[in-house]
Write a protein that holds these residues in place. Sequence first.
Motif, PDB file in Angstrom:
ATOM      1  N   LEU A   1      -7.824   9.387  -3.114  1.00  0.00           N
ATOM      2  CA  LEU A   1      -7.167   8.537  -4.113  1.00  0.00           C
ATOM      3  C   LEU A   1      -5.646   8.692  -4.063  1.00  0.00           C
ATOM      4  N   VAL A   2      -5.173   9.907  -3.851  1.00  0.00           N
ATOM      5  CA  VAL A   2      -3.731  10.152  -3.741  1.00  0.00           C
ATOM      6  C   VAL A   2      -3.139   9.335  -2.589  1.00  0.00           C
ATOM      7  N   GLN A   3      -3.849   9.341  -1.453  1.00  0.00           N
ATOM      8  CA  GLN A   3      -3.371   8.606  -0.275  1.00  0.00           C
ATOM      9  C   GLN A   3      -3.422   7.096  -0.492  1.00  0.00           C
ATOM     10  N   TYR A   4      -4.522   6.608  -1.086  1.00  0.00           N
ATOM     11  CA  TYR A   4      -4.631   5.165  -1.334  1.00  0.00           C
ATOM     12  C   TYR A   4      -3.560   4.690  -2.319  1.00  0.00           C
ATOM     13  N   SER A   5      -3.261   5.510  -3.320  1.00  0.00           N
ATOM     14  CA  SER A   5      -2.226   5.164  -4.295  1.00  0.00           C
ATOM     15  C   SER A   5      -0.866   5.081  -3.610  1.00  0.00           C
ATOM     16  N   LYS A   6      -0.614   6.030  -2.715  1.00  0.00           N
ATOM     17  CA  LYS A   6       0.642   6.036  -1.955  1.00  0.00           C
ATOM     18  C   LYS A   6       0.740   4.786  -1.078  1.00  0.00           C
ATOM     19  N   ALA A   7      -0.373   4.420  -0.441  1.00  0.00           N
ATOM     20  CA  ALA A   7      -0.390   3.227   0.417  1.00  0.00           C
ATOM     21  C   ALA A   7      -0.117   1.965  -0.394  1.00  0.00           C
ATOM     22  N   CYS A   8      -0.675   1.891  -1.614  1.00  0.00           N
ATOM     23  CA  CYS A   8      -0.438   0.728  -2.480  1.00  0.00           C
ATOM     24  C   CYS A   8       1.020   0.643  -2.921  1.00  0.00           C
ATOM     25  N   GLU A   9       1.653   1.799  -3.112  1.00  0.00           N
ATOM     26  CA  GLU A   9       3.076   1.808  -3.465  1.00  0.00           C
ATOM     27  C   GLU A   9       3.918   1.279  -2.295  1.00  0.00           C
TER      28      GLU A   9
ATOM     29  N   CYS B   1      -5.642  -1.570   1.141  1.00  0.00           N
ATOM     30  CA  CYS B   1      -5.239  -0.393   0.359  1.00  0.00           C
ATOM     31  C   CYS B   1      -5.822  -0.459  -1.052  1.00  0.00           C
ATOM     32  N   ARG B   2      -5.670  -1.622  -1.675  1.00  0.00           N
ATOM     33  CA  ARG B   2      -6.095  -1.752  -3.068  1.00  0.00           C
ATOM     34  C   ARG B   2      -7.621  -1.739  -3.191  1.00  0.00           C
ATOM     35  N   PHE B   3      -8.301  -2.335  -2.229  1.00  0.00           N
ATOM     36  CA  PHE B   3      -9.771  -2.326  -2.248  1.00  0.00           C
ATOM     37  C   PHE B   3     -10.296  -0.897  -2.119  1.00  0.00           C
ATOM     38  N   LYS B   4      -9.694  -0.125  -1.189  1.00  0.00           N
ATOM     39  CA  LYS B   4     -10.118   1.270  -1.008  1.00  0.00           C
ATOM     40  C   LYS B   4      -9.837   2.083  -2.262  1.00  0.00           C
ATOM     41  N   LYS B   5      -8.689   1.824  -2.892  1.00  0.00           N
ATOM     42  CA  LYS B   5      -8.335   2.550  -4.113  1.00  0.00           C
ATOM     43  C   LYS B   5      -9.335   2.233  -5.225  1.00  0.00           C
TER      44      LYS B   5
END
Length: 306
Positions: free
Chosen positions: A203-211, A219-223
């Motif tokens: 989740l930390v990585q997906y949040s970073k990718a969305c930023e 990114c958002r789908f994975k998050k």
Amino acid sequence: MFNSITPSQRETPWVLAQMGRAYYEQTSYLEAEKTFTRIKTIAPSRLEDMEVYSTILWHLKHDIDLAFLAHEIVEIDRESPQAWCAVGNSFSLQRDHDQALKCFKRATQLDRKFAYAFTLQGHEHVSNEEYDKALSAYRAAISAESRHYNAWYGLGKVYEKQGKYAYAEQHYLSAAAINPTNPVLITCIGNVLEKMKNPKAALVQYSKACELDAKSPLCRFKKASVLMTLHEYQKALVELRVLKDIVPDEANVHFLLGKVYKVLRQKGSAIRHFTMALNLDPKASHYIKEAMEQMEDEDDDEDAEM
């Protein structure tokens, strides 16, 4: 920064090529294509960076434009590695992986330090499920250029496909250390962490990718998916609502929205999104109808208890 300089300085092949590469690194392929089209207008005989342009056209699935570009570059200099990368990408887009491999190998014969051609060889080997050959090609790319992040990414992808997730994470991290603002690399790290049963770290990585890329559907789908795994349904709902606006016709998004609304006991909204998912992807009717039936069964059980 390139946009901040005067138009007379910006509208030069070298500066435009850097801008085109920057768009490419951000996966903004349409903007990258527009930039490289300007380069071709200003400097039609330019060879440098044309291998990147050919890959952009590959991602956009512009097969006619790619074939024409390859023909143009071969006409300019058939002994250039860029020409054979473009021809190889054209064959790759037609799913003729063996012919593509021959072209990429020809590029590395012409220039043993042309790291990108080794990486493209690796990608074709992966498409053929020849993982040992892919590893050799990616390592050859790194030998030619140690900071060639695409090859580190390729090694990570092969290890991920082989189920060696710790090795995959290590190589994705190496790629991200070289190119820290690439959302695709960050998403790959999150993906292997998820497979290693570490959803919170993912989740930390997906949040970073969305930023890094707020408009990236992946990114958002994975998050959203990992938030559902962590039972953070309200937060997942926020992500999915944003995602629905980015890709309104994606069946999987509506299916996940249906599942979230089902958990939150908002039956009307759940049925609406399940129905939309069913209309968008009739082939997935089995598991969508199953989710709807489960919801009906749960309601029947509640009525029986009352």
